[in-house]
Design a protein around this motif. Structure first.
Motif, short mmCIF file in Angstrom:
data_model
loop_
_atom_site.label_atom_id
_atom_site.label_comp_id
_atom_site.label_asym_id
_atom_site.label_seq_id
_atom_site.Cartn_x
_atom_site.Cartn_y
_atom_site.Cartn_z
N ALA A 8 0.91 -1.25 -0.01
CA ALA A 8 0.06 0.02 -0.07
C ALA A 8 0.86 1.22 -0.01
O ALA A 8 0.44 2.16 -0.70
CB ALA A 8 -1.12 0.02 1.24
N ASP A 9 1.73 1.36 0.71
CA ASP A 9 2.72 2.44 0.81
C ASP A 9 3.45 2.42 -0.50
O ASP A 9 3.65 3.69 -1.02
CB ASP A 9 3.76 2.23 1.90
N LEU A 10 3.92 1.42 -1.17
CA LEU A 10 4.79 1.55 -2.40
C LEU A 10 3.67 2.09 -3.52
O LEU A 10 4.05 2.73 -4.37
CB LEU A 10 5.10 0.10 -2.72
N LYS A 11 2.47 1.60 -3.29
CA LYS A 11 1.45 2.16 -4.43
C LYS A 11 1.11 3.74 -4.22
O LYS A 11 1.48 4.15 -5.33
CB LYS A 11 0.30 1.46 -4.19
N ASP A 12 1.15 4.20 -3.03
CA ASP A 12 0.88 5.36 -3.14
C ASP A 12 2.07 6.52 -3.46
O ASP A 12 2.04 7.54 -3.88
CB ASP A 12 0.67 5.75 -1.29
N GLU A 13 3.47 5.90 -3.06
CA GLU A 13 4.64 6.32 -3.57
C GLU A 13 4.70 6.44 -5.04
O GLU A 13 5.08 7.43 -5.44
CB GLU A 13 5.82 5.65 -3.20
N LEU A 14 4.15 5.36 -5.93
CA LEU A 14 4.39 5.18 -7.09
C LEU A 14 3.27 6.51 -7.83
O LEU A 14 3.60 7.08 -8.90
CB LEU A 14 4.30 3.73 -7.72
N GLU A 15 2.16 6.34 -7.17
CA GLU A 15 1.20 7.14 -7.76
C GLU A 15 1.61 8.72 -7.53
O GLU A 15 1.27 9.61 -8.52
CB GLU A 15 -0.17 7.01 -7.06
N ALA A 16 2.35 8.94 -6.45
CA ALA A 16 2.63 10.45 -6.21
C ALA A 16 3.72 10.82 -7.27
O ALA A 16 3.68 12.06 -7.45
CB ALA A 16 2.91 10.43 -4.65
N SER A 17 4.43 9.95 -7.57
CA SER A 17 5.86 10.08 -8.38
C SER A 17 5.44 9.99 -9.73
O SER A 17 6.18 10.46 -10.73
CB SER A 17 6.97 9.50 -7.85
N ARG A 18 4.03 9.27 -10.05
CA ARG A 18 3.91 8.90 -11.46
C ARG A 18 4.92 8.10 -12.21
O ARG A 18 5.02 8.25 -13.35
CB ARG A 18 3.58 9.94 -12.28
#
Length: 232
Positions: A8-18
């Motif tokens: 979940a943390d990785l998903k948020d990180e990737l979405e924030a950085s696109r």
């Protein structure tokens, strides 16, 4: 129980950085979690793993470039390079899981053999000191030929190495064996103080033979104590 919150943390990180590139080591973490889930006796661990991986997978599909999405879906419009990249990714993850499982088996077998009835006393005698085959035979009350056979086994599995000290050939524990000793509190049979650091001449002898060890034992083992059944 293995935790999947990192996804979940990785998903948020990737979405924030696109971004789309996973951080280094993510395949190892995933492999460890998958192996732990598969090794549990109950269904709950597998259900949690399936749910977490499914959510993460579809979150990446939603923002994947068109070519990658086509390859993942098996669409006819996917180009050969895209299909090849997707296939390699699948194979890479499968390889990571198998490699981690094999490494664990090697580590477990290594510890089991060190603590076996045939070898444990040799290991405990060598915790604090270096001993020749004759000295080991005297302390163990065994025939030198038998001691030589046991030492050969210990060298073959990467637990003991040796170096020449004048006219003597002395034996000592490798870092992998010392990691097991520390993690499992295997007390020494002798009364000498445990050295806090290996001497330079011993380290040189280890380096000379390191390539002869099994691949899994060329670096010290890292053994993590479990805080509860099934936890990581």
């Amino acid at each position: 129980m293995p935790s999947w919150t990192f996804l979940a943390d990785l998903k948020d990180e990737l979405e924030a950085s696109r971004g789309h590139e996973f951080p280094a080591g993510i395949a190892t973490i995933l492999s460890d979690r998958i192996i732990a889930a598969l090794s549990r006796d109950d269904r709950k661990g597998l259900e949690d793993a399936q749910a977490a991986l499914e959510e993460f997978y579809y979150s990446r599909l939603r923002c994947a470039p068109a070519g990658a999405l086509a390859a993942a879906r098996g669409d006819e419009g996917a180009t050969d390079p895209e299909v090849a990249a997707f296939s390699l990714g699948q194979l890479g993850m499968a390889h990571a899981v198998v490699a981690r499982a094999a490494s664990r088996r090697i580590d477990d077998d290594f510890e089991r053999r060190l603590r076996s009835k045939a070898l444990e006393r040799y290991v405990r005698l060598l915790i604090d000191t270096e001993l020749s085959g004759r000295e080991l035979a005297e302390q163990l009350g065994k025939d030198e030929a038998e001691v030589s056979r046991r030492l050969k086994v210990l060298r073959q599995i990467g637990a003991v190495d040796c170096r020449r000290d004048g006219n003597r050939v002395v034996n000592f524990l490798t870092p992998a064996a010392r990691a097991v000793v520390r993690a499992r509190n295997m007390g020494a049979l002798g009364a000498a103080a445990h050295p806090s650091q290996m001497r330079p001449d011993i380290l040189d002898a280890l380096d000379n033979h390191r390539q002869e060890y099994p691949q899994a034992l060329r670096q010290p083992l890292i053994l993590v104590a479990l805080s509860g059944r099934g936890q990581m």
